[in-house]
Design a protein around this motif. Structure first.
Motif, PDB file in Angstrom:
ATOM      1  N   HIS A 198       0.845  -1.187   0.000  1.00  0.00           N
ATOM      2  CA  HIS A 198       0.000   0.000   0.000  1.00  0.00           C
ATOM      3  C   HIS A 198       0.885   1.243   0.000  1.00  0.00           C
ATOM      4  CE1 HIS A 198      -3.555  -2.406   0.851  1.00  0.00           C
ATOM      5  NE2 HIS A 198      -2.821  -3.060   1.746  1.00  0.00           N
ATOM      6  N   PHE A 199       0.527   2.200  -0.845  1.00  0.00           N
ATOM      7  CA  PHE A 199       1.272   3.450  -0.971  1.00  0.00           C
ATOM      8  C   PHE A 199       0.291   4.617  -1.037  1.00  0.00           C
ATOM      9  CE2 PHE A 199       3.675   0.172  -3.164  1.00  0.00           C
ATOM     10  CZ  PHE A 199       4.963   0.355  -2.707  1.00  0.00           C
ATOM     11  N   TRP A 200       0.756   5.796  -0.642  1.00  0.00           N
ATOM     12  CA  TRP A 200       0.077   7.041  -0.987  1.00  0.00           C
ATOM     13  C   TRP A 200       0.929   7.663  -2.085  1.00  0.00           C
ATOM     14  CZ3 TRP A 200      -4.631   8.736  -0.108  1.00  0.00           C
ATOM     15  CH2 TRP A 200      -5.355   8.164   0.945  1.00  0.00           C
ATOM     16  N   GLN A 201       0.300   8.049  -3.176  1.00  0.00           N
ATOM     17  CA  GLN A 201       1.002   8.550  -4.353  1.00  0.00           C
ATOM     18  C   GLN A 201       0.602   9.998  -4.642  1.00  0.00           C
ATOM     19  OE1 GLN A 201       1.575   6.152  -8.061  1.00  0.00           O
ATOM     20  NE2 GLN A 201       0.027   7.532  -8.847  1.00  0.00           N
ATOM     21  N   ALA A 202       1.606  10.816  -4.945  1.00  0.00           N
ATOM     22  CA  ALA A 202       1.381  12.198  -5.385  1.00  0.00           C
ATOM     23  C   ALA A 202       1.709  12.266  -6.875  1.00  0.00           C
ATOM     24  CB  ALA A 202       2.280  13.158  -4.618  1.00  0.00           C
ATOM     25  N   THR A 203       0.852  12.928  -7.638  1.00  0.00           N
ATOM     26  CA  THR A 203       1.058  13.099  -9.078  1.00  0.00           C
ATOM     27  C   THR A 203       0.904  14.579  -9.408  1.00  0.00           C
ATOM     28  OG1 THR A 203       0.068  10.921  -9.423  1.00  0.00           O
ATOM     29  CG2 THR A 203       0.292  12.325 -11.346  1.00  0.00           C
ATOM     30  N   TRP A 204       1.776  15.102 -10.272  1.00  0.00           N
ATOM     31  CA  TRP A 204       1.707  16.500 -10.678  1.00  0.00           C
ATOM     32  C   TRP A 204       2.307  16.658 -12.065  1.00  0.00           C
ATOM     33  CZ3 TRP A 204       5.175  14.340  -7.461  1.00  0.00           C
ATOM     34  CH2 TRP A 204       6.527  14.535  -7.725  1.00  0.00           C
ATOM     35  N   SER A 205       2.086  17.838 -12.639  1.00  0.00           N
ATOM     36  CA  SER A 205       2.602  18.143 -13.966  1.00  0.00           C
ATOM     37  C   SER A 205       3.575  19.320 -13.864  1.00  0.00           C
ATOM     38  CB  SER A 205       1.447  18.501 -14.909  1.00  0.00           C
ATOM     39  OG  SER A 205       1.951  18.872 -16.166  1.00  0.00           O
ATOM     40  N   PRO A 206       4.882  19.071 -13.999  1.00  0.00           N
ATOM     41  CA  PRO A 206       5.854  20.165 -13.906  1.00  0.00           C
ATOM     42  C   PRO A 206       5.872  21.067 -15.146  1.00  0.00           C
ATOM     43  CG  PRO A 206       6.989  18.112 -14.347  1.00  0.00           C
ATOM     44  CD  PRO A 206       5.535  17.770 -14.152  1.00  0.00           C
ATOM     45  N   GLY A 207       5.271  20.597 -16.233  1.00  0.00           N
ATOM     46  CA  GLY A 207       5.230  21.389 -17.462  1.00  0.00           C
ATOM     47  C   GLY A 207       4.309  20.726 -18.463  1.00  0.00           C
ATOM     48  N   PRO A 208       4.027  21.397 -19.556  1.00  0.00           N
ATOM     49  CA  PRO A 208       3.130  20.833 -20.576  1.00  0.00           C
ATOM     50  C   PRO A 208       3.612  19.468 -21.065  1.00  0.00           C
ATOM     51  CG  PRO A 208       3.618  23.127 -21.055  1.00  0.00           C
ATOM     52  CD  PRO A 208       4.529  22.708 -19.935  1.00  0.00           C
TER      53      PRO A 208
ATOM     54  N   GLN B 177       4.137  16.827 -19.412  1.00  0.00           N
ATOM     55  CA  GLN B 177       4.979  16.104 -18.454  1.00  0.00           C
ATOM     56  C   GLN B 177       4.129  15.652 -17.278  1.00  0.00           C
ATOM     57  OE1 GLN B 177       7.860  19.072 -17.424  1.00  0.00           O
ATOM     58  NE2 GLN B 177       9.242  18.475 -19.060  1.00  0.00           N
ATOM     59  N   ARG B 178       4.458  14.487 -16.740  1.00  0.00           N
ATOM     60  CA  ARG B 178       3.764  13.979 -15.566  1.00  0.00           C
ATOM     61  C   ARG B 178       4.791  13.342 -14.644  1.00  0.00           C
ATOM     62  NH1 ARG B 178      -0.936   9.404 -15.311  1.00  0.00           N
ATOM     63  NH2 ARG B 178      -1.049   9.363 -13.068  1.00  0.00           N
ATOM     64  N   LYS B 179       4.738  13.709 -13.400  1.00  0.00           N
ATOM     65  CA  LYS B 179       5.643  13.163 -12.392  1.00  0.00           C
ATOM     66  C   LYS B 179       4.815  12.576 -11.258  1.00  0.00           C
ATOM     67  CE  LYS B 179       9.527  14.768 -14.153  1.00  0.00           C
ATOM     68  NZ  LYS B 179      10.641  13.981 -14.542  1.00  0.00           N
ATOM     69  N   SER B 180       5.376  11.579 -10.600  1.00  0.00           N
ATOM     70  CA  SER B 180       4.706  11.018  -9.435  1.00  0.00           C
ATOM     71  C   SER B 180       5.742  10.429  -8.490  1.00  0.00           C
ATOM     72  CB  SER B 180       3.695   9.948  -9.837  1.00  0.00           C
ATOM     73  OG  SER B 180       4.346   8.826 -10.373  1.00  0.00           O
ATOM     74  N   ILE B 181       5.331  10.290  -7.243  1.00  0.00           N
ATOM     75  CA  ILE B 181       6.175   9.677  -6.227  1.00  0.00           C
ATOM     76  C   ILE B 181       5.252   8.947  -5.267  1.00  0.00           C
ATOM     77  CG2 ILE B 181       6.218  11.726  -4.756  1.00  0.00           C
ATOM     78  CD1 ILE B 181       9.141  10.944  -4.053  1.00  0.00           C
ATOM     79  N   ARG B 182       5.714   7.798  -4.778  1.00  0.00           N
ATOM     80  CA  ARG B 182       4.923   6.980  -3.857  1.00  0.00           C
ATOM     81  C   ARG B 182       5.609   6.921  -2.497  1.00  0.00           C
ATOM     82  NH1 ARG B 182       3.726   1.807  -7.763  1.00  0.00           N
ATOM     83  NH2 ARG B 182       2.275   2.877  -9.135  1.00  0.00           N
ATOM     84  N   PHE B 183       4.771   6.866  -1.454  1.00  0.00           N
ATOM     85  CA  PHE B 183       5.261   6.743  -0.092  1.00  0.00           C
ATOM     86  C   PHE B 183       4.625   5.508   0.542  1.00  0.00           C
ATOM     87  CE2 PHE B 183       5.539  11.152  -1.315  1.00  0.00           C
ATOM     88  CZ  PHE B 183       6.842  11.466  -0.943  1.00  0.00           C
ATOM     89  N   SER B 184       5.465   4.610   0.996  1.00  0.00           N
ATOM     90  CA  SER B 184       5.032   3.326   1.541  1.00  0.00           C
ATOM     91  C   SER B 184       4.314   3.489   2.878  1.00  0.00           C
ATOM     92  CB  SER B 184       6.243   2.414   1.723  1.00  0.00           C
ATOM     93  OG  SER B 184       5.900   1.282   2.496  1.00  0.00           O
TER      94      SER B 184
ATOM     95  N   GLY C  68       5.111  20.246  -5.805  1.00  0.00           N
ATOM     96  CA  GLY C  68       5.299  19.990  -7.227  1.00  0.00           C
ATOM     97  C   GLY C  68       6.636  19.375  -7.539  1.00  0.00           C
ATOM     98  N   THR C  69       7.264  18.822  -6.515  1.00  0.00           N
ATOM     99  CA  THR C  69       8.557  18.171  -6.701  1.00  0.00           C
ATOM    100  C   THR C  69       8.589  16.897  -5.883  1.00  0.00           C
ATOM    101  OG1 THR C  69       9.544  19.352  -4.836  1.00  0.00           O
ATOM    102  CG2 THR C  69       9.801  20.339  -7.015  1.00  0.00           C
ATOM    103  N   GLY C  70       9.356  15.971  -6.341  1.00  0.00           N
ATOM    104  CA  GLY C  70       9.494  14.729  -5.591  1.00  0.00           C
ATOM    105  C   GLY C  70      10.326  14.933  -4.351  1.00  0.00           C
ATOM    106  N   ILE C  71      10.020  14.195  -3.331  1.00  0.00           N
ATOM    107  CA  ILE C  71      10.801  14.217  -2.100  1.00  0.00           C
ATOM    108  C   ILE C  71      11.581  12.918  -2.074  1.00  0.00           C
ATOM    109  CG2 ILE C  71      10.704  14.198   0.418  1.00  0.00           C
ATOM    110  CD1 ILE C  71       8.048  15.689   0.199  1.00  0.00           C
TER     111      ILE C  71
END
Length: 145
Positions: A100-110, A112-119, A139-142
């Motif tokens: 199980h993860f909580w995931q953040a998704t964002w768009s840093p630019g046209p 583009q799609r970025k995401s990061i998951r936290f366990s 808007g940035t990965g940690i």
């Protein structure tokens, strides 16, 4: 009406090849598009043109009724986390192991799609969610520790 984002519907235009330097305001309501460009040169500089763009945008938004305002990043009925761009992800691995993860998704630019998951296992339910919310807001990965 005042939006929570200072530059809502305002984009910086810096194009040296066409000598275009200024701010563009773009809004759409019920299929009608509203747009206006504020050149730095015509307003005495970047800060002054931004101020003019904000004033025009705010004046335009004041003309819209509550029902006419766009739903920008509003919560969808499919969103169960309560935070736009944050979702709970479950992965079923080999031998029946579930992650199980909580995931953040964002768009840093046209485009583009970025995401990061936290366990959830590593951080706990609440902290994994909070980390995902913070990553989405920044808007940035940690980097995971």
């Amino acid at each position: 009406m005042k939006d929570t984002t200072d530059t809502f519907a305002i984009t910086r235009m810096d194009r040296a090849d066409s000598s275009t330097f200024g701010w563009q305001v773009r809004l759409q309501r019920h299929g009608t598009r509203y747009a206006k460009y504020f050149a730095d040169r015509g307003h005495g500089g970047s800060e002054q043109s931004l101020d003019a763009a904000k004033k025009w945008r705010d004046d335009l938004l004041e003309k819209f009724t509550e029902d006419d305002r766009a739903r920008v990043c509003s919560r969808s009925s499919r969103n169960s986390s309560g935070v736009v761009g944050v979702s709970k992800v479950t992965i079923h691995g080999a031998q029946g192991v579930t992650y199980h993860f909580w995931q953040a998704t964002w768009s840093p630019g046209p485009g583009q799609r970025k995401s990061i998951r936290f366990s959830v296992k590593r951080h706990g339910e609440k902290e994994a969610f909070n980390l995902a919310v913070q990553a989405r807001r920044n808007g940035t990965g940690i980097k995971k520790s």
